[in-house]
Design a protein around this motif. Structure first.
Motif, PDB file in Angstrom:
ATOM      1  N   TYR A 259       0.845  -1.184   0.000  1.00  5.54           N
ATOM      2  CA  TYR A 259       0.000   0.000   0.000  1.00  5.54           C
ATOM      3  C   TYR A 259       0.886   1.242   0.000  1.00  5.54           C
ATOM      4  O   TYR A 259       1.819   1.346   0.789  1.00  5.54           O
ATOM      5  CB  TYR A 259      -0.897   0.028   1.237  1.00  5.54           C
ATOM      6  CG  TYR A 259      -1.971  -1.021   1.232  1.00  5.54           C
ATOM      7  CD1 TYR A 259      -3.204  -0.777   0.646  1.00  5.54           C
ATOM      8  CD2 TYR A 259      -1.763  -2.254   1.835  1.00  5.54           C
ATOM      9  CE1 TYR A 259      -4.210  -1.733   0.662  1.00  5.54           C
ATOM     10  CE2 TYR A 259      -2.753  -3.220   1.846  1.00  5.54           C
ATOM     11  CZ  TYR A 259      -3.971  -2.946   1.259  1.00  5.54           C
ATOM     12  OH  TYR A 259      -4.961  -3.891   1.266  1.00  5.54           O
ATOM     13  N   LYS A 260       0.561   2.183  -0.883  1.00  4.14           N
ATOM     14  CA  LYS A 260       1.341   3.412  -1.002  1.00  4.14           C
ATOM     15  C   LYS A 260       0.623   4.558  -0.308  1.00  4.14           C
ATOM     16  O   LYS A 260      -0.571   4.757  -0.495  1.00  4.14           O
ATOM     17  CB  LYS A 260       1.552   3.753  -2.473  1.00  4.14           C
ATOM     18  CG  LYS A 260       2.450   2.807  -3.195  1.00  4.14           C
ATOM     19  CD  LYS A 260       2.583   3.073  -4.688  1.00  4.14           C
ATOM     20  CE  LYS A 260       2.258   4.441  -5.151  1.00  4.14           C
ATOM     21  NZ  LYS A 260       2.445   4.638  -6.597  1.00  4.14           N
TER      22      LYS A 260
ATOM     23  N   LEU B 126      -1.108  13.266  -7.167  1.00  2.00           N
ATOM     24  CA  LEU B 126      -2.335  12.479  -7.254  1.00  2.00           C
ATOM     25  C   LEU B 126      -2.876  12.412  -8.689  1.00  2.00           C
ATOM     26  O   LEU B 126      -3.569  11.454  -9.040  1.00  2.00           O
ATOM     27  CB  LEU B 126      -3.393  13.050  -6.313  1.00  2.00           C
ATOM     28  CG  LEU B 126      -3.078  12.834  -4.833  1.00  2.00           C
ATOM     29  CD1 LEU B 126      -3.888  13.777  -3.965  1.00  2.00           C
ATOM     30  CD2 LEU B 126      -3.307  11.395  -4.441  1.00  2.00           C
TER      31      LEU B 126
ATOM     32  N   HIS C 148      -1.022  11.949 -11.221  1.00  2.00           N
ATOM     33  CA  HIS C 148      -0.174  11.053 -12.009  1.00  2.00           C
ATOM     34  C   HIS C 148       0.093   9.702 -11.357  1.00  2.00           C
ATOM     35  O   HIS C 148       0.625   8.804 -12.002  1.00  2.00           O
ATOM     36  CB  HIS C 148       1.160  11.735 -12.315  1.00  2.00           C
ATOM     37  CG  HIS C 148       0.987  12.992 -13.109  1.00  2.00           C
ATOM     38  ND1 HIS C 148       0.594  13.003 -14.425  1.00  2.00           N
ATOM     39  CD2 HIS C 148       1.112  14.293 -12.749  1.00  2.00           C
ATOM     40  CE1 HIS C 148       0.508  14.245 -14.853  1.00  2.00           C
ATOM     41  NE2 HIS C 148       0.805  15.051 -13.854  1.00  2.00           N
ATOM     42  N   SER C 149      -0.246   9.554 -10.099  1.00  2.00           N
ATOM     43  CA  SER C 149       0.007   8.294  -9.396  1.00  2.00           C
ATOM     44  C   SER C 149      -1.179   7.956  -8.511  1.00  2.00           C
ATOM     45  O   SER C 149      -1.915   8.836  -8.077  1.00  2.00           O
ATOM     46  CB  SER C 149       1.257   8.398  -8.512  1.00  2.00           C
ATOM     47  OG  SER C 149       2.395   8.638  -9.285  1.00  2.00           O
ATOM     48  N   ARG C 150      -1.309   6.681  -8.214  1.00  2.00           N
ATOM     49  CA  ARG C 150      -2.384   6.214  -7.331  1.00  2.00           C
ATOM     50  C   ARG C 150      -1.795   5.952  -5.946  1.00  2.00           C
ATOM     51  O   ARG C 150      -0.749   5.313  -5.825  1.00  2.00           O
ATOM     52  CB  ARG C 150      -2.993   4.935  -7.896  1.00  2.00           C
ATOM     53  CG  ARG C 150      -4.165   4.447  -7.078  1.00  2.00           C
ATOM     54  CD  ARG C 150      -4.723   3.129  -7.627  1.00  2.00           C
ATOM     55  NE  ARG C 150      -5.660   2.568  -6.723  1.00  2.00           N
ATOM     56  CZ  ARG C 150      -5.349   1.914  -5.599  1.00  2.00           C
ATOM     57  NH1 ARG C 150      -4.115   1.736  -5.255  1.00  2.00           N
ATOM     58  NH2 ARG C 150      -6.294   1.424  -4.826  1.00  2.00           N
ATOM     59  N   TYR C 151      -2.474   6.442  -4.929  1.00  2.00           N
ATOM     60  CA  TYR C 151      -2.077   6.211  -3.541  1.00  2.00           C
ATOM     61  C   TYR C 151      -3.263   5.585  -2.812  1.00  2.00           C
ATOM     62  O   TYR C 151      -4.408   5.919  -3.085  1.00  2.00           O
ATOM     63  CB  TYR C 151      -1.657   7.519  -2.866  1.00  2.00           C
ATOM     64  CG  TYR C 151      -0.412   8.104  -3.487  1.00  2.00           C
ATOM     65  CD1 TYR C 151       0.844   7.716  -3.059  1.00  2.00           C
ATOM     66  CD2 TYR C 151      -0.496   9.016  -4.535  1.00  2.00           C
ATOM     67  CE1 TYR C 151       1.990   8.234  -3.646  1.00  2.00           C
ATOM     68  CE2 TYR C 151       0.642   9.532  -5.124  1.00  2.00           C
ATOM     69  CZ  TYR C 151       1.880   9.136  -4.677  1.00  2.00           C
ATOM     70  OH  TYR C 151       3.008   9.640  -5.261  1.00  2.00           O
ATOM     71  N   ASP C 152      -2.961   4.706  -1.877  1.00  2.00           N
ATOM     72  CA  ASP C 152      -4.012   4.021  -1.133  1.00  2.00           C
ATOM     73  C   ASP C 152      -4.504   4.830   0.060  1.00  2.00           C
ATOM     74  O   ASP C 152      -5.600   4.598   0.561  1.00  2.00           O
ATOM     75  CB  ASP C 152      -3.494   2.654  -0.664  1.00  2.00           C
ATOM     76  CG  ASP C 152      -3.065   1.817  -1.846  1.00  2.00           C
ATOM     77  OD1 ASP C 152      -3.945   1.429  -2.632  1.00  2.00           O
ATOM     78  OD2 ASP C 152      -1.853   1.584  -2.007  1.00  2.00           O
TER      79      ASP C 152
ATOM     80  N   GLN D 110     -12.626  11.882  -5.312  1.00  2.00           N
ATOM     81  CA  GLN D 110     -11.312  11.522  -5.828  1.00  2.00           C
ATOM     82  C   GLN D 110     -10.444  10.918  -4.741  1.00  2.00           C
ATOM     83  O   GLN D 110     -10.634  11.176  -3.565  1.00  2.00           O
ATOM     84  CB  GLN D 110     -10.572  12.764  -6.346  1.00  2.00           C
ATOM     85  CG  GLN D 110     -11.192  13.410  -7.547  1.00  2.00           C
ATOM     86  CD  GLN D 110     -10.441  14.681  -7.917  1.00  2.00           C
ATOM     87  OE1 GLN D 110     -10.222  15.535  -7.086  1.00  2.00           O
ATOM     88  NE2 GLN D 110     -10.037  14.768  -9.172  1.00  2.00           N
ATOM     89  N   TRP D 111      -9.495  10.163  -5.181  1.00  2.00           N
ATOM     90  CA  TRP D 111      -8.297   9.806  -4.446  1.00  2.00           C
ATOM     91  C   TRP D 111      -8.428   8.785  -3.338  1.00  2.00           C
ATOM     92  O   TRP D 111      -7.483   8.100  -3.046  1.00  2.00           O
ATOM     93  CB  TRP D 111      -7.589  11.038  -3.896  1.00  2.00           C
ATOM     94  CG  TRP D 111      -7.301  12.061  -4.924  1.00  2.00           C
ATOM     95  CD1 TRP D 111      -6.942  11.839  -6.221  1.00  2.00           C
ATOM     96  CD2 TRP D 111      -7.344  13.473  -4.762  1.00  2.00           C
ATOM     97  NE1 TRP D 111      -6.757  13.036  -6.871  1.00  2.00           N
ATOM     98  CE2 TRP D 111      -6.996  14.053  -5.994  1.00  2.00           C
ATOM     99  CE3 TRP D 111      -7.632  14.295  -3.694  1.00  2.00           C
ATOM    100  CZ2 TRP D 111      -6.935  15.420  -6.184  1.00  2.00           C
ATOM    101  CZ3 TRP D 111      -7.563  15.649  -3.885  1.00  2.00           C
ATOM    102  CH2 TRP D 111      -7.218  16.211  -5.116  1.00  2.00           C
ATOM    103  N   GLY D 112      -9.507   8.642  -2.680  1.00  2.00           N
ATOM    104  CA  GLY D 112      -9.597   7.660  -1.616  1.00  2.00           C
ATOM    105  C   GLY D 112      -9.445   8.269  -0.238  1.00  2.00           C
ATOM    106  O   GLY D 112      -9.574   9.468  -0.056  1.00  2.00           O
TER     107      GLY D 112
END
Length: 142
Positions: A2-3, A44, A46-50, A75-77
């Motif tokens: 998980y990032k 966010l 350009h990359s996916r974060y958990d 968005q984003w979680g």
């Protein structure tokens, strides 16, 4: 793995987070640290974060603004807000905008373990819902 993206300007707050024992063995890692809301939004995009951990409060970067945008646009979680000092108005805003939690130092491993467990459960639930939807779609073509 998980990032996690951290939006934290206060070096002591970041050191407190990094000092926790939960990183690595739990499967969670701090993948990036930024100091402004604009930097966070760029990452966010350009990359996916958990998980996003954002500093908020009178002297911190605009974690509330990031949370507000995330909740408004779905968005984003999940977003966890933190602050070097307790601030009731900030904690209240965090709740209103849907933060998963609002924490202040001293950070405890147990709080993050509970948060990570919640992320795992939500991911498993989302996967189960997706599988059920796929099954329903496939059976509708039979």
């Amino acid at each position: 793995m998980y990032k996690i993206l951290c939006l934290i300007r206060n070096p002591d707050l970041l050191a407190s987070l990094r000092g926790l024992q939960v990183w690595g063995p739990s499967g969670f890692t701090i993948a990036a640290v930024v100091q402004t809301r604009e930097e966070a939004q760029e990452r966010l995009a350009h990359s996916r974060y958990d998980l996003i951990i954002a500093e908020a409060g009178p002297n911190g970067p605009d974690g509330i603004g990031l949370l507000r945008r995330a909740s408004r646009h779905h968005q984003w979680g999940p977003v966890l807000l933190c602050s070097a000092i307790p601030d009731y108005p900030t904690a209240r805003q965090a709740v209103l905008y849907g933060a998963w939690d609002y924490l202040v130092p001293p950070f405890r491993d147990v709080d993050f373990i509970a948060l990570f467990g919640r992320l795992d459960r939500d991911a498993a639930t989302a996967e189960a819902v997706c599988l059920c939807a796929q099954d329903a779609i496939l059976t509708s073509f039979e």
